[in-house]
Design a protein around this motif. Structure first.
Motif, short mmCIF file in Angstrom:
data_model
loop_
_atom_site.label_atom_id
_atom_site.label_comp_id
_atom_site.label_asym_id
_atom_site.label_seq_id
_atom_site.Cartn_x
_atom_site.Cartn_y
_atom_site.Cartn_z
N LEU A 79 0.89 -1.16 0.00
CA LEU A 79 -0.01 0.03 -0.05
C LEU A 79 0.88 1.18 -0.10
CD1 LEU A 79 -2.69 -1.04 2.64
CD2 LEU A 79 -2.99 -0.61 0.21
N TYR B 271 1.41 4.79 1.24
CA TYR B 271 0.94 5.46 2.61
C TYR B 271 -0.02 6.59 2.18
CZ TYR B 271 4.01 2.23 4.74
OH TYR B 271 4.66 1.32 5.34
N GLU B 272 0.62 7.49 1.16
CA GLU B 272 -0.13 8.78 0.71
C GLU B 272 -1.65 8.47 0.23
OE1 GLU B 272 0.71 11.90 1.27
OE2 GLU B 272 2.87 11.71 1.82
N GLU B 273 -1.78 7.68 -0.52
CA GLU B 273 -2.82 7.30 -1.26
C GLU B 273 -4.02 6.61 -0.28
OE1 GLU B 273 -1.32 6.05 -5.95
OE2 GLU B 273 -1.97 4.40 -4.53
N VAL B 274 -3.28 5.79 0.67
CA VAL B 274 -4.48 5.32 1.76
C VAL B 274 -4.73 6.46 2.71
CG1 VAL B 274 -4.50 3.65 3.60
CG2 VAL B 274 -3.33 3.03 1.41
N ALA B 275 -3.72 7.24 2.72
CA ALA B 275 -4.11 8.35 3.90
C ALA B 275 -5.21 9.00 3.13
CB ALA B 275 -2.97 9.15 4.22
N LEU C 181 -7.20 8.52 0.54
CA LEU C 181 -8.60 7.87 0.50
C LEU C 181 -9.47 8.20 2.04
CD1 LEU C 181 -10.50 6.11 -0.61
CD2 LEU C 181 -9.47 4.12 0.16
N LEU C 182 -8.74 7.83 3.07
CA LEU C 182 -9.34 7.91 4.09
C LEU C 182 -9.92 9.32 4.62
CD1 LEU C 182 -7.31 5.12 6.23
CD2 LEU C 182 -9.53 4.96 5.49
N ARG C 183 -8.70 10.09 4.43
CA ARG C 183 -9.12 11.69 4.82
C ARG C 183 -10.25 12.00 4.01
NH1 ARG C 183 -6.54 15.56 2.19
NH2 ARG C 183 -4.68 13.95 2.04
N LEU D 56 -12.71 10.38 3.01
CA LEU D 56 -13.90 9.86 3.82
C LEU D 56 -13.94 10.42 5.17
CD1 LEU D 56 -13.85 6.34 2.15
CD2 LEU D 56 -15.55 8.06 1.67
N GLY D 57 -13.26 11.08 5.47
CA GLY D 57 -13.13 11.37 7.06
C GLY D 57 -13.64 12.97 7.15
N ALA E 67 -16.79 9.55 10.76
CA ALA E 67 -15.58 10.70 10.15
C ALA E 67 -14.51 10.88 10.74
CB ALA E 67 -16.47 12.24 9.90
N LEU F 266 -12.19 8.03 10.52
CA LEU F 266 -11.51 7.92 9.20
C LEU F 266 -10.54 9.03 9.14
CD1 LEU F 266 -14.45 6.97 6.71
CD2 LEU F 266 -12.41 5.48 7.44
N ARG F 267 -10.71 10.39 9.41
CA ARG F 267 -9.88 11.40 9.60
C ARG F 267 -8.38 11.29 10.26
NH1 ARG F 267 -10.43 15.25 12.78
NH2 ARG F 267 -12.73 14.90 12.93
N VAL G 60 -0.70 6.53 9.13
CA VAL G 60 -1.06 5.06 8.42
C VAL G 60 0.30 4.17 8.44
CG1 VAL G 60 -1.11 4.07 5.96
CG2 VAL G 60 -2.55 6.00 6.79
#
Lengths: 93, 93
Positions: A4, A6-10, A12-14, A16-17, B10, B13-14, B22
DNA sequence: TTAGGATATTCTAATATTCTAATATGTACT
DNA sequence: AGTACATATTAGAATATTAGAATATCCTAA
């Protein structure tokens, strides 16, 4: 085994966050919605809905199609969203 | 069926939506780590590691125990984290 | 082509996040 | 008590995010 990023995962989560975006995504998990549907159902302003939808679109969470003069937004990967929410539900936030 | 609280979802996820966090969470999914382990392995400053760990702790992602003069951090729900990452991996970011 | 509804864009003020540097606290050992 | 190592806390600057107001754009129907 794919690793994974890290930047991309973060990212995505941000993306949605944010509570408004969670609401939008949750609403879209029930089916396609145009912007005014979202405004009415979620009680948010038109500009705000549009801004958040754009963030979701740029980040590949949603896409939209024209439908006359309005636009129908929908989840690009509804299964992912459903599983994500289920996972969080199981976790117990 | 329990309904999800948008704010809480939220927030979760944030909290996870930051590249450094991450990295930390990913590293902790391999096992317990003290702060200096994380500093060295992830190449981040001590203060920064500590701050991010605090954010993760306050938000119930990690917890820690003393281990002599250092502290071992660990995931409170490693299964949740593993499944989350697997889900994201499957999605293809 | 003009009017009006639907959506997007831009700008701004308020707020939140992040990193760094400096300092404080805590523990173990002598 | 004094020193050294490990970690936490604080403060401040830089940057990012957010909501709302104003305006622009796009599409449809007349």
């Amino acid at each position: 085994m794919v690793e994974l990023n890290y930047e991309e995962v973060a990212t995505l989560l941000r993306v949605l966050g944010n509570p408004t975006r969670v609401m939008i995504v949750k609403e879209l998990s029930k089916g396609q919605r145009c912007v005014c549907d979202l405004e009415n159902r979620l009680g948010i302003s038109q500009a705000n809905a549009s801004q958040h939808l754009n963030i979701l679109k740029v980040n590949n969470i949603v896409d939209c199609i024209r439908q006359g003069s309005s636009r129908c937004y929908y989840l690009k990967q509804p299964d992912f969203i459903k599983r994500l929410f289920e996972l969080i539900k199981k976790k117990g936030v």
